[in-house]
Design a protein around this motif. Structure first.
Motif, PDB file in Angstrom:
ATOM      1  N   GLY A 144       1.411  -1.132   0.214  1.00 22.47           N
ATOM      2  CA  GLY A 144      -0.061  -0.339  -0.033  1.00 22.47           C
ATOM      3  C   GLY A 144       0.182   1.601  -0.170  1.00 22.47           C
ATOM      4  O   GLY A 144       2.193   1.431   0.897  1.00 22.47           O
ATOM      5  N   GLU A 145       0.576   2.484   0.285  1.00 20.49           N
ATOM      6  CA  GLU A 145       0.885   3.607  -0.121  1.00 20.49           C
ATOM      7  C   GLU A 145      -0.092   4.652  -0.498  1.00 20.49           C
ATOM      8  O   GLU A 145      -1.329   4.818  -0.882  1.00 20.49           O
ATOM      9  CB  GLU A 145       1.634   3.785  -1.867  1.00 20.49           C
ATOM     10  CG  GLU A 145       3.173   5.217  -1.478  1.00 20.49           C
ATOM     11  CD  GLU A 145       3.563   4.668  -3.372  1.00 20.49           C
ATOM     12  OE1 GLU A 145       3.268   5.962  -3.440  1.00 20.49           O
ATOM     13  OE2 GLU A 145       4.202   3.810  -3.555  1.00 20.49           O
ATOM     14  N   PHE A 146       0.137   5.907   0.619  1.00 22.58           N
ATOM     15  CA  PHE A 146      -0.473   6.414   1.074  1.00 22.58           C
ATOM     16  C   PHE A 146       0.498   8.399   1.267  1.00 22.58           C
ATOM     17  O   PHE A 146       1.488   8.211   1.335  1.00 22.58           O
ATOM     18  CB  PHE A 146      -0.787   6.712   2.553  1.00 22.58           C
ATOM     19  CG  PHE A 146      -1.649   5.708   3.002  1.00 22.58           C
ATOM     20  CD1 PHE A 146      -3.243   5.519   2.369  1.00 22.58           C
ATOM     21  CD2 PHE A 146      -0.927   3.833   3.390  1.00 22.58           C
ATOM     22  CE1 PHE A 146      -4.195   4.390   2.254  1.00 22.58           C
ATOM     23  CE2 PHE A 146      -1.770   3.163   3.274  1.00 22.58           C
ATOM     24  CZ  PHE A 146      -2.817   2.750   3.019  1.00 22.58           C
ATOM     25  N   THR A 147      -0.243   9.105   0.995  1.00 19.43           N
ATOM     26  CA  THR A 147      -0.118  10.672  -0.221  1.00 19.43           C
ATOM     27  C   THR A 147      -0.613  11.326   0.501  1.00 19.43           C
ATOM     28  O   THR A 147      -2.132  11.462   0.398  1.00 19.43           O
ATOM     29  CB  THR A 147       0.851  11.038  -1.729  1.00 19.43           C
ATOM     30  OG1 THR A 147       0.899   9.832  -1.269  1.00 19.43           O
ATOM     31  CG2 THR A 147       0.891  12.177  -1.251  1.00 19.43           C
TER      32      THR A 147
ATOM     33  N   LEU B   4       3.611   7.214   3.655  1.00 21.37           N
ATOM     34  CA  LEU B   4       3.626   6.359   4.311  1.00 21.37           C
ATOM     35  C   LEU B   4       3.877   4.897   2.898  1.00 21.37           C
ATOM     36  O   LEU B   4       2.826   4.913   2.131  1.00 21.37           O
ATOM     37  CB  LEU B   4       2.155   5.934   5.028  1.00 21.37           C
ATOM     38  CG  LEU B   4       2.578   4.813   5.654  1.00 21.37           C
ATOM     39  CD1 LEU B   4       3.706   4.443   6.536  1.00 21.37           C
ATOM     40  CD2 LEU B   4       0.878   4.682   6.123  1.00 21.37           C
ATOM     41  N   VAL B   5       4.452   4.344   2.873  1.00 17.11           N
ATOM     42  CA  VAL B   5       4.609   3.021   1.543  1.00 17.11           C
ATOM     43  C   VAL B   5       4.242   1.699   3.134  1.00 17.11           C
ATOM     44  O   VAL B   5       5.769   1.368   3.932  1.00 17.11           O
ATOM     45  CB  VAL B   5       5.833   2.932   1.237  1.00 17.11           C
ATOM     46  CG1 VAL B   5       6.036   1.639   0.458  1.00 17.11           C
ATOM     47  CG2 VAL B   5       6.046   4.371   0.033  1.00 17.11           C
ATOM     48  N   VAL B   6       3.355   0.467   2.696  1.00 19.64           N
ATOM     49  CA  VAL B   6       2.807  -0.138   3.794  1.00 19.64           C
ATOM     50  C   VAL B   6       4.568  -1.069   3.014  1.00 19.64           C
ATOM     51  O   VAL B   6       4.259  -1.683   2.271  1.00 19.64           O
ATOM     52  CB  VAL B   6       2.275  -1.460   3.478  1.00 19.64           C
ATOM     53  CG1 VAL B   6       2.146  -2.625   4.481  1.00 19.64           C
ATOM     54  CG2 VAL B   6       1.564   0.247   4.495  1.00 19.64           C
ATOM     55  N   THR B   7       5.263  -2.111   3.909  1.00  9.37           N
ATOM     56  CA  THR B   7       6.490  -2.739   2.444  1.00  9.37           C
ATOM     57  C   THR B   7       6.444  -4.393   3.312  1.00  9.37           C
ATOM     58  O   THR B   7       6.762  -5.090   3.185  1.00  9.37           O
ATOM     59  CB  THR B   7       7.496  -2.199   3.551  1.00  9.37           C
ATOM     60  OG1 THR B   7       7.065  -2.333   5.566  1.00  9.37           O
ATOM     61  CG2 THR B   7       8.433  -1.352   3.647  1.00  9.37           C
TER      62      THR B   7
ATOM     63  N   ASP C 218       7.867   2.526   5.325  1.00  9.52           N
ATOM     64  CA  ASP C 218       8.188   3.595   5.326  1.00  9.52           C
ATOM     65  C   ASP C 218       7.688   4.588   5.552  1.00  9.52           C
ATOM     66  O   ASP C 218       6.804   5.492   4.848  1.00  9.52           O
ATOM     67  CB  ASP C 218       9.350   2.931   4.661  1.00  9.52           C
ATOM     68  CG  ASP C 218      10.256   2.198   4.842  1.00  9.52           C
ATOM     69  OD1 ASP C 218      10.407   1.767   5.865  1.00  9.52           O
ATOM     70  OD2 ASP C 218      10.813   1.364   4.106  1.00  9.52           O
ATOM     71  N   LEU C 219       7.949   5.675   6.847  1.00 10.11           N
ATOM     72  CA  LEU C 219       6.931   6.758   6.779  1.00 10.11           C
ATOM     73  C   LEU C 219       8.168   8.143   6.881  1.00 10.11           C
ATOM     74  O   LEU C 219       9.292   8.333   6.887  1.00 10.11           O
ATOM     75  CB  LEU C 219       6.998   7.213   8.049  1.00 10.11           C
ATOM     76  CG  LEU C 219       6.236   8.369   8.589  1.00 10.11           C
ATOM     77  CD1 LEU C 219       4.972   8.546   7.364  1.00 10.11           C
ATOM     78  CD2 LEU C 219       5.581   9.236   9.605  1.00 10.11           C
TER      79      LEU C 219
END
Length: 188
Positions: free
Chosen positions: A66-69, A109-112, A126-127
């Protein structure tokens, strides 16, 4: 030739099966919310931020990415009503003392990885704030097309040291705690 053909068919079957189960769920940014709380010795302030975009990737019921901006220019203070105090605090939070929004107008935020435990996922990611990236972990509760979490962020890891008792002496009641809290509600 038959071996190569069988290998090709097997590879295509694996790709088709894998892509059938992996599902990217877009986050409805306008229906989602991010509320923040920053605490200091003499009290606290609260506010909001807007999500620009985001998604979670599911393989069946498991989150695989996942990824959030976050739009940092949307930062608002909600505990102070309109006026000079609200504008002054928002200006200071947008300044280089805090989030440096002029040069860093998004956070990411990138969900690893994520591990499912009931309705809760233990998420690692990773934030990135102010151009600095650090690992973070938190619990994410998923219920149908909604997800929520409350996470704590140590601002000093992102070079936000203003008023931190960890870096400055004799701050007294002007000290600001290093961690701030984010309460996030996502709609998919």
């Amino acid at each position: 030739m038959k071996t190569k053909l069988k290998s090709l068919i097997l590879a295509l079957a694996i790709i088709a099966t894998t892509s059938t189960f992996a599902q990217k769920k877009e986050i409805k940014a306008s229906e989602s919310s991010i509320n923040w709380t920053g605490k200091k010795v003499t009290g606290q302030h609260t506010g909001t931020l807007n999500l620009s975009d985001g998604f979670l990737v599911f393989d069946g019921e498991n989150i695989t990415g996942g990824e959030f901006t976050v739009d940092m220019t949307s930062l608002q203070v909600t505990d102070l009503k309109t006026g000079e105090g609200k504008e002054k605090l928002e200006g200071h939070l947008n300044s280089d003392d805090f989030f440096g929004v002029t040069n860093h107008n998004t956070a990411k935020l990138v969900v690893t990885k994520a591990k499912k435990e009931g309705d809760t996922y233990k998420v690692a990611g990773d934030l990135t704030i102010k151009g600095k990236t650090n690992p973070i972990t938190f619990d994410l509760v998923v219920n149908g097309d909604a997800a929520s979490t409350t996470l704590k962020v140590d601002r000093t890891k992102y070079d936000i040291k203003y008023g931190s008792g960890s870096f400055f002496d004799n701050l007294g009641d002007k000290a600001i705690y290093d961690e701030f809290e984010l309460a996030v509600d996502l709609k998919m």
